[in-house]
Write a protein that holds these residues in place. Structure first.
Motif, mmCIF file in Angstrom:
data_model
loop_
_atom_site.group_PDB
_atom_site.id
_atom_site.type_symbol
_atom_site.label_atom_id
_atom_site.label_comp_id
_atom_site.label_asym_id
_atom_site.label_seq_id
_atom_site.Cartn_x
_atom_site.Cartn_y
_atom_site.Cartn_z
ATOM 1 N N THR A 155 -4.482 -3.735 -6.127
ATOM 2 C CA THR A 155 -4.017 -4.201 -4.930
ATOM 3 C C THR A 155 -4.034 -5.703 -5.297
ATOM 4 O O THR A 155 -2.684 -6.328 -5.222
ATOM 5 N N PHE A 159 0.768 -1.297 0.227
ATOM 6 C CA PHE A 159 -0.083 -0.124 0.087
ATOM 7 C C PHE A 159 0.822 1.265 -0.033
ATOM 8 O O PHE A 159 0.442 2.346 -0.524
ATOM 9 N N PHE A 161 1.723 1.594 -3.798
ATOM 10 C CA PHE A 161 0.478 1.679 -4.434
ATOM 11 C C PHE A 161 0.158 3.502 -4.166
ATOM 12 O O PHE A 161 -0.228 4.223 -5.086
#
Length: 301
Positions: A238, A187, A190
């Motif tokens: 994801t 994360f 990302f």
């Protein structure tokens, strides 16, 4: 046993991830009627960044040296995965057909195989190749509605070039996402990919906004942007990253074929498109192709 469960989870992602990825077709079909294409792509990734930042800010602040080391890679991933693949399909839809878009975009795994083979020495075995061909035939069966004459009569436009660019962009994103190792968590990485993706889109969005087609910031705008940010954005990307970590770039590329099947399902339920016999045949061929790729890969583990 642990490795087997890990692979099983990875292969399950091949079926789950395209559910969210294919929802981008819903955005492309419905959202662009209310929001200009570049505006939709830009604000989508700004929203993704703003949603993720509160959860990753402290970790990113601690990893600032890693970010300085990887920022060029992050910008490239953002430009390809969010910029090219985020905007090009919406632009293509203005001048080409859904049929052409589907055919060209599903060429992305072919580019993944080719680039991986020549630049990263990834082997392409016979079983995987047969699986690829089966997937292609299945997708074509769906796209041409089981009528070969439709394939022969296709006409290509400038929109097809946009889609070819999107297919190559997704191949490059997929490959380098896998081969560029990072010290950032999923994360965290990302969040930065979304930031750089929005940054790469900003100048083109501003040109669209002030010269060609201004955006109306109304309830339709916010609804489509938030949906695009969450479903085909945060969730799809994801899950794609998680699948790649377990299966590699080439195998995970098969999600694009399943994506086409789910797209037909969305069309049936949301846009009153008919589900025909060729959809069934195409779906069987696609899943058979994924099974072959999965089977050969499992033998190696």
């Amino acid at each position: 046993m642990k490795d087997r469960n890990k692979n099983l989870f990875g292969y399950s992602l091949l079926l789950i991830q395209p559910i969210f990825m294919a929802s981008n077709l819903v955005v492309a079909r419905g959202g662009v009627e209310y929001v200009p294409p570049l505006s939709l792509a830009f604000w989508r990734w700004v929203t993704v960044f703003l949603i993720l930042l509160p959860f990753t800010f402290s970790a990113l602040a601690k990893n600032i040296e890693i970010i300085k080391k990887e920022y060029k890679q992050l910008f490239f991933l953002g430009a390809m995965g969010c910029g090219v693949c985020g905007a090009f399909p919406f632009l293509a839809g203005e001048t080409t057909t859904i049929t052409n878009m589907g055919i060209i975009y599903t060429s992305s795994p072919v580019f993944i195989f080719i680039i991986s083979y020549f630049f990263f020495n990834e082997k392409i075995n016979l079983t995987k190749f047969v699986g690829l061909v089966s997937c292609l035939i299945g997708v074509f069966a769906i796209i041409i509605k089981g009528d070969v004459n439709l394939l022969l009569s296709l006409k290509f436009t400038v929109g097809d070039l946009w889609m070819l660019g999107a297919a190559i962009g997704w191949a490059l994103y997929s490959i380098y996402l896998f081969y560029w190792r990072t010290d950032l968590a999923i994360f965290q990485r990302f969040t930065l990919v979304a930031f750089f993706g929005a940054l790469s889109l900003m100048p083109f969005y501003l040109i669209e906004q002030f010269i060609f087609e201004p955006t109306s910031f109304n309830s339709d705008f916010f609804a489509w942007v938030i949906f695009a940010a969450i479903s085909p954005g945060i969730i799809a990307f994801t899950l794609y990253t998680m699948a790649q970590k377990r299966l590699g770039a080439s195998i995970t590329g098969f999600t694009l074929y399943i994506f086409t099947v789910y797209g037909a399902v969305y069309g049936y339920f949301l846009f009153n498109e008919q589900f025909e016999f060729y959809h069934l045949i195409g779906t069987i061929l696609v899943f058979f192709g994924v099974f072959l790729a999965k089977r050969k890969n499992e033998k190696k583990n």
